[in-house]
Design an enzyme around this catalytic site. Structure first.
Site, mmCIF file in Angstrom:
data_model
loop_
_atom_site.group_PDB
_atom_site.id
_atom_site.type_symbol
_atom_site.label_atom_id
_atom_site.label_comp_id
_atom_site.label_asym_id
_atom_site.label_seq_id
_atom_site.Cartn_x
_atom_site.Cartn_y
_atom_site.Cartn_z
ATOM 1 N N ASN A 141 -15.012 10.370 -7.056
ATOM 2 C CA ASN A 141 -13.263 10.254 -7.403
ATOM 3 C C ASN A 141 -12.901 9.951 -6.029
ATOM 4 O OD1 ASN A 141 -10.770 12.271 -6.639
ATOM 5 N ND2 ASN A 141 -10.806 11.684 -8.921
ATOM 6 N N LYS A 166 -14.333 29.634 -6.039
ATOM 7 C CA LYS A 166 -15.233 28.288 -6.538
ATOM 8 C C LYS A 166 -15.946 28.867 -7.612
ATOM 9 C CE LYS A 166 -15.997 24.159 -4.859
ATOM 10 N NZ LYS A 166 -14.819 23.045 -4.368
HETATM 11 N N1 GLU Z 1 -12.305 20.904 -6.161
HETATM 12 C C1 GLU Z 1 -11.486 20.784 -5.371
HETATM 13 C C2 GLU Z 1 -11.453 21.089 -3.516
HETATM 14 O O1 GLU Z 1 -12.564 21.208 -3.544
HETATM 15 C C3 GLU Z 1 -9.884 20.820 -5.629
HETATM 16 C C4 GLU Z 1 -9.801 22.416 -5.790
HETATM 17 C C5 GLU Z 1 -8.429 22.475 -6.748
HETATM 18 O O2 GLU Z 1 -7.636 21.505 -6.901
HETATM 19 O O3 GLU Z 1 -8.161 23.873 -6.735
HETATM 20 O O4 GLU Z 1 -10.970 21.012 -2.876
#
Ligand code: GLU
Length: 430
Positions: free
Chosen positions: A237, A122
């Site tokens: 979203n 992340k």
């Molecule tokens: N940010 C999204 C999540 O927390 C997607 C992460 C991704 O697509 O790699 O799941």
């Protein structure tokens, strides 16, 4: 700024950091329990309780007025025993180290649940994109990629969109990475625009995943989705597309909200109107004279409640007042551990965040596979594959909860951490 304002400002930041720390500790607590239930020794917990790597970067950006502002960013990589790490990058004023770390661990769990060949990662930048111009955002996005380029890449760590980042930002980041490496690298990042190698269905994937979880949950509870009353907190979203899908499925979306407040109509809201009027940050409530607070919204009489906004919304204080029979967590960490216990004891079916919001990363994985093979799938193919992954994941967790007599959250952690623990053991790390 007055002294009081400064003090208030600091208190808010400190509060947020404290909250993130709590989030991080509660994640560790559940991981420890999950590993113990699976029969692992403490050494495994010691390996998995913290990210393997956390990079902090400072990014100088030339602002439109000619001044230079230096932003702080992070990239956390939880564990790469299973494969490269994967997870979004958020742009938000309240990003902090503890939060990024916790979120990277959650990505590991999501990838474990959905059986993707990834560990969790992340990233985040402390900034307020609502107050930045298009060009400033471009310079910041490119600066971030230059700053973290050594530790990311299509076979190392693959970023994606998250809070307040979108396909345009992914496009700039991909372009910057490709320039640095001097070859086309679509597999470096997911959530790209379709013309740059994005996948069909990625934009709506999180909401589709939540929808599939709701479809499975109502079956378990013997509730008819047609006509069911749905309340959604958040209209970003996930929340906004979910409102559309629920409406299309014949459910009655009776309340939705943004950061400022929500609207409620027991007969069902005009979702198309709200979708049309929301801005790119998911706000719409200021258009209405009569609104309800987010606190009131959570306690409304309904069948399905979906917190799709921020963390720590259902707590020990309000858990007893939640009227929904099903709570599906589309946001990260909206329910505290105490509240999870209260809801479970009351017989509420809680679909935990690391399962409910896993649709996004699943389609990101499909995007990466398509990039790597240079062969692209139709929207129907993506939807069908996503459905299979989500239904299987839901079933796996539901069965684990029954088999081990644990709540759905612990069952999700057990399912999510198992593969990583096995991989780490095979590699001889523990
Ligand atoms: N940010 C999204 C999540 O927390 C997607 C992460 C991704 O697509 O790699 O799941």
């Amino acid at each position: 700024m007055s002294v009081n304002a400064v003090v208030n400002e600091m208190t808010k930041e400190q509060q947020k950091e404290q909250e993130s720390l709590n989030l991080f500790y509660s994640t560790q607590t559940v991981i420890q329990k999950a590993l113990a239930k699976l029969g692992y020794q403490n050494e495994m917990f010691d390996l998995l309780k913290e990210p393997l790597r956390l990079l902090t970067v400072r990014i100088p950006v030339r602002m439109d007025d000619g001044s230079v502002k230096v932003f702080t960013g992070y990239r956390s990589q939880h564990n790469d025993a299973v494969g490269p790490t994967k997870g979004g990058v958020r742009f938000h004023p309240e990003v902090n180290e503890e939060e990024v770390k916790a979120l990277s661990i959650w990505m590991s769990l999501k990838c474990g649940i959905t059986n993707l060949p990834y560990g969790g990662g992340k990233g985040g930048i402390i900034c307020d994109p609502r107050k930045m111009s298009f060009r400033e955002l471009e310079r910041l996005s490119r600066g971030y990629v230059r700053a973290i380029s050594q530790i990311v890449g299509p076979t190392k760590d693959i970023p994606a969109p998250d809070v307040y980042t979108n396909s345009q930002i992914m496009a700039w980041m991909m372009d910057e990475y490709s320039r640095l490496r001097e070859f086309d690298s679509p597999g470096f990042i997911t959530g790209k625009p379709i013309v740059l190698g994005g996948s069909q269905g990625r934009e709506t994937a999180t909401a589709r995943g939540v929808t599939i979880c709701i479809e499975e949950a109502v079956k378990k509870k013997g509730i008819e989705l047609q006509g069911a009353r749905v309340v959604i907190q958040g209209f970003g979203n996930a929340g906004s597309y979910l409102a559309k899908f629920m409406h299309d499925a014949g459910a009655k979306v009776i309340a939705v909200s943004d950061v400022y407040g929500g609207v409620h109509d027991p007969n069902g809201l005009d979702i198309d109107y709200l979708l049309d009027r929301r801005d790119s940050f998911g706000t719409f409530s200021q258009l209405f004279k009569e609104t309800i607070t987010n606190k009131e919204l959570l306690e409304l009489e309904c069948d399905i409640l979906v917190p799709a906004a921020i963390s720590n919304q259902i707590t020990a204080e309000n858990a007893a007042n939640i009227k929904a029979a099903i709570v599906v967590e589309a946001a990260n960490g909206p329910t505290t551990l105490e509240a999870t216990n209260i809801l479970t004891e009351r017989g509420v079916l809680l679909v935990p965040d690391i399962l409910a919001s896993a649709g996004g990363v699943t389609v990101s994985y499909f995007e990466w596979v398509q990039n790597n093979q240079g062969y692209y799938w139709t929207e129907e193919e993506v939807a069908e594959k996503l459905k299979k992954v989500m239904v299987d994941s839901f079933e796996k967790i539901y069965r684990t909860a029954q088999e081990y007599q644990v709540d759905m959250r612990l069952a999700a952690y057990m399912t999510g951490i198992r593969k990583m623990a096995e991989a780490a053991q095979f590699r001889g790390w523990v």
